[in-house]
Design a protein around this motif. Structure first.
Motif, PDB file in Angstrom:
ATOM      1  N   LEU A   1       2.029  -5.208  -7.108  1.00 33.18           N
ATOM      2  CA  LEU A   1       0.500  -4.837  -7.090  1.00 33.18           C
ATOM      3  C   LEU A   1       0.474  -3.740  -6.115  1.00 33.18           C
ATOM      4  CD1 LEU A   1      -2.347  -4.933  -7.681  1.00 33.18           C
ATOM      5  CD2 LEU A   1      -2.779  -6.703  -6.161  1.00 33.18           C
ATOM      6  N   TYR A   2       0.345  -2.456  -6.395  1.00 34.78           N
ATOM      7  CA  TYR A   2       0.200  -1.339  -5.679  1.00 34.78           C
ATOM      8  C   TYR A   2      -1.290  -0.948  -5.432  1.00 34.78           C
ATOM      9  CZ  TYR A   2       0.650   3.562  -4.171  1.00 34.78           C
ATOM     10  OH  TYR A   2       0.526   4.848  -3.460  1.00 34.78           O
ATOM     11  N   LEU A   3      -1.482  -1.101  -4.088  1.00 35.51           N
ATOM     12  CA  LEU A   3      -3.025  -1.032  -3.690  1.00 35.51           C
ATOM     13  C   LEU A   3      -3.102   0.261  -2.730  1.00 35.51           C
ATOM     14  CD1 LEU A   3      -3.586  -4.721  -2.843  1.00 35.51           C
ATOM     15  CD2 LEU A   3      -4.622  -3.385  -4.919  1.00 35.51           C
ATOM     16  N   PRO A   4      -2.983   1.712  -3.269  1.00 42.67           N
ATOM     17  CA  PRO A   4      -3.102   2.666  -2.465  1.00 42.67           C
ATOM     18  C   PRO A   4      -4.632   3.033  -1.619  1.00 42.67           C
ATOM     19  CG  PRO A   4      -3.258   3.463  -4.686  1.00 42.67           C
ATOM     20  CD  PRO A   4      -2.950   1.834  -4.737  1.00 42.67           C
ATOM     21  N   GLU A   5      -4.350   3.376  -0.343  1.00 41.03           N
ATOM     22  CA  GLU A   5      -5.496   3.586   0.363  1.00 41.03           C
ATOM     23  C   GLU A   5      -6.091   4.974   0.332  1.00 41.03           C
ATOM     24  OE1 GLU A   5      -4.714   2.515   4.263  1.00 41.03           O
ATOM     25  OE2 GLU A   5      -5.262   0.195   4.032  1.00 41.03           O
ATOM     26  N   GLU A   6      -5.072   5.889  -0.309  1.00 39.04           N
ATOM     27  CA  GLU A   6      -5.449   7.302  -0.546  1.00 39.04           C
ATOM     28  C   GLU A   6      -4.640   7.649  -1.754  1.00 39.04           C
ATOM     29  OE1 GLU A   6      -4.576   9.753   2.810  1.00 39.04           O
ATOM     30  OE2 GLU A   6      -6.049   8.783   3.991  1.00 39.04           O
ATOM     31  N   VAL A   7      -5.351   8.398  -2.528  1.00 32.92           N
ATOM     32  CA  VAL A   7      -4.658   9.043  -3.780  1.00 32.92           C
ATOM     33  C   VAL A   7      -4.691  10.328  -3.629  1.00 32.92           C
ATOM     34  CG1 VAL A   7      -4.473   9.173  -6.148  1.00 32.92           C
ATOM     35  CG2 VAL A   7      -5.372   6.972  -4.999  1.00 32.92           C
ATOM     36  N   ALA A   8      -3.345  11.187  -3.686  1.00 31.10           N
ATOM     37  CA  ALA A   8      -3.479  12.608  -3.358  1.00 31.10           C
ATOM     38  C   ALA A   8      -4.572  13.416  -4.235  1.00 31.10           C
ATOM     39  CB  ALA A   8      -2.207  13.132  -3.314  1.00 31.10           C
ATOM     40  N   GLU A   9      -4.093  13.087  -5.699  1.00 35.67           N
ATOM     41  CA  GLU A   9      -4.910  13.836  -6.682  1.00 35.67           C
ATOM     42  C   GLU A   9      -5.836  12.968  -7.365  1.00 35.67           C
ATOM     43  OE1 GLU A   9      -4.487  16.792  -7.692  1.00 35.67           O
ATOM     44  OE2 GLU A   9      -2.785  17.303  -6.000  1.00 35.67           O
ATOM     45  N   SER A  10      -6.805  13.091  -7.159  1.00 34.66           N
ATOM     46  CA  SER A  10      -8.054  11.992  -7.631  1.00 34.66           C
ATOM     47  C   SER A  10      -9.377  12.559  -7.333  1.00 34.66           C
ATOM     48  CB  SER A  10      -8.071  10.615  -6.557  1.00 34.66           C
ATOM     49  OG  SER A  10      -8.279  11.097  -5.138  1.00 34.66           O
ATOM     50  N   LEU A  11     -10.581  11.819  -7.637  1.00 38.51           N
ATOM     51  CA  LEU A  11     -11.862  12.073  -7.464  1.00 38.51           C
ATOM     52  C   LEU A  11     -12.455  10.945  -6.950  1.00 38.51           C
ATOM     53  CD1 LEU A  11     -13.096  13.876 -11.030  1.00 38.51           C
ATOM     54  CD2 LEU A  11     -12.462  15.032  -8.679  1.00 38.51           C
ATOM     55  N   GLU A  12     -13.642  11.208  -6.285  1.00 35.95           N
ATOM     56  CA  GLU A  12     -14.217  10.121  -5.529  1.00 35.95           C
ATOM     57  C   GLU A  12     -14.934   9.150  -6.799  1.00 35.95           C
ATOM     58  OE1 GLU A  12     -18.802   9.460  -3.214  1.00 35.95           O
ATOM     59  OE2 GLU A  12     -17.493  11.499  -3.580  1.00 35.95           O
ATOM     60  N   GLY A  13     -14.956   7.863  -6.529  1.00 38.10           N
ATOM     61  CA  GLY A  13     -15.431   6.825  -7.642  1.00 38.10           C
ATOM     62  C   GLY A  13     -16.922   6.988  -7.374  1.00 38.10           C
ATOM     63  N   PHE A  14     -17.613   7.185  -8.551  1.00 37.80           N
ATOM     64  CA  PHE A  14     -19.078   7.259  -8.473  1.00 37.80           C
ATOM     65  C   PHE A  14     -19.784   6.402  -9.475  1.00 37.80           C
ATOM     66  CE2 PHE A  14     -23.276   9.660  -8.190  1.00 37.80           C
ATOM     67  CZ  PHE A  14     -23.401   9.545  -7.079  1.00 37.80           C
TER      68      PHE A  14
ATOM     69  N   LYS B   1       0.926  -1.163   0.027  1.00 44.25           N
ATOM     70  CA  LYS B   1       0.040   0.057  -0.149  1.00 44.25           C
ATOM     71  C   LYS B   1       0.819   1.254   0.172  1.00 44.25           C
ATOM     72  CE  LYS B   1      -3.566  -2.291   2.698  1.00 44.25           C
ATOM     73  NZ  LYS B   1      -4.521  -2.189   4.052  1.00 44.25           N
ATOM     74  N   ASP B   2       2.287   1.145   0.052  1.00 46.44           N
ATOM     75  CA  ASP B   2       3.097   2.149   0.267  1.00 46.44           C
ATOM     76  C   ASP B   2       3.792   2.632  -0.960  1.00 46.44           C
ATOM     77  OD1 ASP B   2       6.197   2.828   0.922  1.00 46.44           O
ATOM     78  OD2 ASP B   2       4.835   3.812   2.406  1.00 46.44           O
ATOM     79  N   PHE B   3       3.843   3.763  -1.410  1.00 45.31           N
ATOM     80  CA  PHE B   3       4.312   4.123  -2.686  1.00 45.31           C
ATOM     81  C   PHE B   3       5.631   3.826  -2.930  1.00 45.31           C
ATOM     82  CE2 PHE B   3       6.118   7.021  -5.736  1.00 45.31           C
ATOM     83  CZ  PHE B   3       5.509   6.720  -6.979  1.00 45.31           C
ATOM     84  N   TYR B   4       6.561   4.131  -1.915  1.00 50.69           N
ATOM     85  CA  TYR B   4       7.789   4.261  -1.741  1.00 50.69           C
ATOM     86  C   TYR B   4       8.418   2.610  -1.696  1.00 50.69           C
ATOM     87  CZ  TYR B   4       7.740   9.347  -1.599  1.00 50.69           C
ATOM     88  OH  TYR B   4       7.232  10.420  -1.712  1.00 50.69           O
ATOM     89  N   GLU B   5       7.835   2.136  -0.828  1.00 50.29           N
ATOM     90  CA  GLU B   5       8.150   0.449  -0.843  1.00 50.29           C
ATOM     91  C   GLU B   5       7.934  -0.001  -2.391  1.00 50.29           C
ATOM     92  OE1 GLU B   5       7.105  -3.569   1.565  1.00 50.29           O
ATOM     93  OE2 GLU B   5       5.669  -2.124   1.453  1.00 50.29           O
ATOM     94  N   ALA B   6       6.644   0.167  -3.056  1.00 47.54           N
ATOM     95  CA  ALA B   6       6.434  -0.191  -4.469  1.00 47.54           C
ATOM     96  C   ALA B   6       7.666   0.301  -5.324  1.00 47.54           C
ATOM     97  CB  ALA B   6       5.294   0.525  -4.992  1.00 47.54           C
ATOM     98  N   LYS B   7       8.323   1.201  -5.088  1.00 42.20           N
ATOM     99  CA  LYS B   7       9.172   1.949  -6.086  1.00 42.20           C
ATOM    100  C   LYS B   7      10.817   1.238  -5.902  1.00 42.20           C
ATOM    101  CE  LYS B   7      11.314   6.528  -7.061  1.00 42.20           C
ATOM    102  NZ  LYS B   7      11.281   8.023  -6.718  1.00 42.20           N
ATOM    103  N   GLU B   8      10.869   0.659  -4.328  1.00 42.06           N
ATOM    104  CA  GLU B   8      12.056   0.080  -4.138  1.00 42.06           C
ATOM    105  C   GLU B   8      11.803  -1.223  -4.665  1.00 42.06           C
ATOM    106  OE1 GLU B   8      13.069   0.076  -0.162  1.00 42.06           O
ATOM    107  OE2 GLU B   8      13.005   2.031   0.320  1.00 42.06           O
ATOM    108  N   LEU B   9      10.669  -1.915  -4.589  1.00 39.25           N
ATOM    109  CA  LEU B   9      10.731  -3.226  -5.246  1.00 39.25           C
ATOM    110  C   LEU B   9      10.943  -3.187  -6.788  1.00 39.25           C
ATOM    111  CD1 LEU B   9       7.601  -4.346  -2.792  1.00 39.25           C
ATOM    112  CD2 LEU B   9       9.981  -5.327  -2.820  1.00 39.25           C
ATOM    113  N   LEU B  10      10.176  -2.191  -7.327  1.00 37.30           N
ATOM    114  CA  LEU B  10      10.278  -2.251  -8.716  1.00 37.30           C
ATOM    115  C   LEU B  10      11.794  -2.222  -9.290  1.00 37.30           C
ATOM    116  CD1 LEU B  10       7.269   0.067  -9.442  1.00 37.30           C
ATOM    117  CD2 LEU B  10       7.645  -2.258 -10.367  1.00 37.30           C
ATOM    118  N   ALA B  11      12.587  -1.334  -8.362  1.00 35.39           N
ATOM    119  CA  ALA B  11      13.998  -1.401  -8.520  1.00 35.39           C
ATOM    120  C   ALA B  11      14.758  -2.463  -8.451  1.00 35.39           C
ATOM    121  CB  ALA B  11      14.697  -0.002  -7.554  1.00 35.39           C
TER     122      ALA B  11
END
Length: 312
Positions: A120-133, A104-114
């Motif tokens: 599989l990145y499953l963010p619980e919050e997205v800083a720039e986003s709209l509510e799903g409707f 769920k952590d962006f920086y952990e995903a970045k390290e694993l990709l390196a």
């Protein structure tokens, strides 16, 4: 089941006939008597049927019709196995070269990709986003937004429904149309539609995206994949852990994991983690001191530190 009838001709001696079919094969059917002179809404009771176990998810068609008339409705039913259990709270799924790391952590995903991992990145919050409707907006978002503001009412999200790559292998076990149907309702309602306007080339197409209205015209993504260096990334902004007990969510998760732990998970399109960071990571604000008549605030956006001074 129920029938709503307002025609002037009386219904006398009529039956409601229902059939269940799979690939044109009828595997259940029955008729229910409609009370004579029915007018308005008339409930006709429940139907009970045992659906065939085909060992995998499938769709069947329920057809309701009134004998000797043009009255007819058809419904698409999605049937899922009961044993679809996918635990997304574990750090990895699969094994060997098909091992998938979950985070769920962006920086952990970045390290694993390196490290060349499948992620599989499953963010619980997205800083720039709209509510799903799930429901689409009405015909003119700017006008109704202004009306809501004038009436001091909540403004609708204003999106226009899903656009789905229905034949993508990630959805092979989660049959879909190109557009949203009810099995997507909970998935969309528990999602953050990531705003990724400048994150990829114009030719890039996500697996599942939300269509925005004509005024904003954001690129809103819910499920997308790409190559990052020697690693491969799948991003799912649907908060699956909140609805993991639902049958359709279990089936969606199974389909996604089956794809990611197979040889097919080898996307060719490239993703830039630096650009994605702007979407997924919030700018953090931290108050660092007070002075007479002034509060000093630091806005931290790694790796750069800005200081902003604001009047009390």
């Amino acid at each position: 089941m129920a029938i709503r009838y307002y025609q002037p001709k009386a219904l006398v001696g009529q039956n409601l006939h229902w059939t269940l079919t799979w690939q044109e094969e009828v595997f259940a059917e029955r008729s229910v008597a409609i009370p004579d002179n029915t007018h308005g809404l008339q409930k006709l009771g429940a139907m009970k049927v045992t659906l065939p176990d085909r060992g995998k998810a499938y769709t069947c068609k329920l057809t309701l019709s009134v004998d000797g008339s043009t009255m007819k409705n058809t419904y698409e039913l999605y049937v899922y196995p009961q044993d679809n259990v996918q635990n997304l709270s574990v750090p990895t799924i699969g094994e060997g070269e098909h091992l998938v790391c979950l985070t769920k952590d962006f920086y952990e995903a970045k390290e694993l990709l390196a490290q060349g991992k499948h992620v599989l990145y499953l963010p619980e919050e997205v800083a720039e986003s709209l509510e799903g409707f799930y429901c689409t907006d009405f015909w003119c978002y700017p006008m109704f937004r202004d009306i809501c503001n004038w009436m001091k009412k909540p403004v609708a999200v204003g999106t226009m429904g899903l656009l789905i790559q229905k034949n993508h292998p990630a959805l092979r076990e989660f049959q879909s149309h190109k557009y949203a149907t009810p099995q997507w309702y909970q998935l969309v309602s528990h999602s953050n539609c990531a705003i990724l306007d400048d994150a990829t080339e114009k030719s890039y197409r996500p697996i599942v995206q939300m269509v925005d209205n004509f005024e904003r015209n954001h690129k809103l993504w819910l499920l997308f994949e790409g190559k990052v260096g020697t690693g491969t990334l799948m991003v799912c902004t649907m908060r699956l852990s909140e609805i993991q007990e639902r049958s359709e969510v279990k089936q969606f998760t199974k389909s996604l994991i089956s794809y990611m732990t197979s040889e097919e998970f080898s996307p060719e399109q490239v993703l830039d983690m630096e650009k994605l960071e702007k979407t997924f990571i919030k700018v953090r604000k931290k108050k660092i001191g007070r002075e007479t008549g002034m509060a000093r605030t630091a806005v931290c956006s790694l790796p750069i530190l800005y200081e902003v001074f604001q009047k009390y």
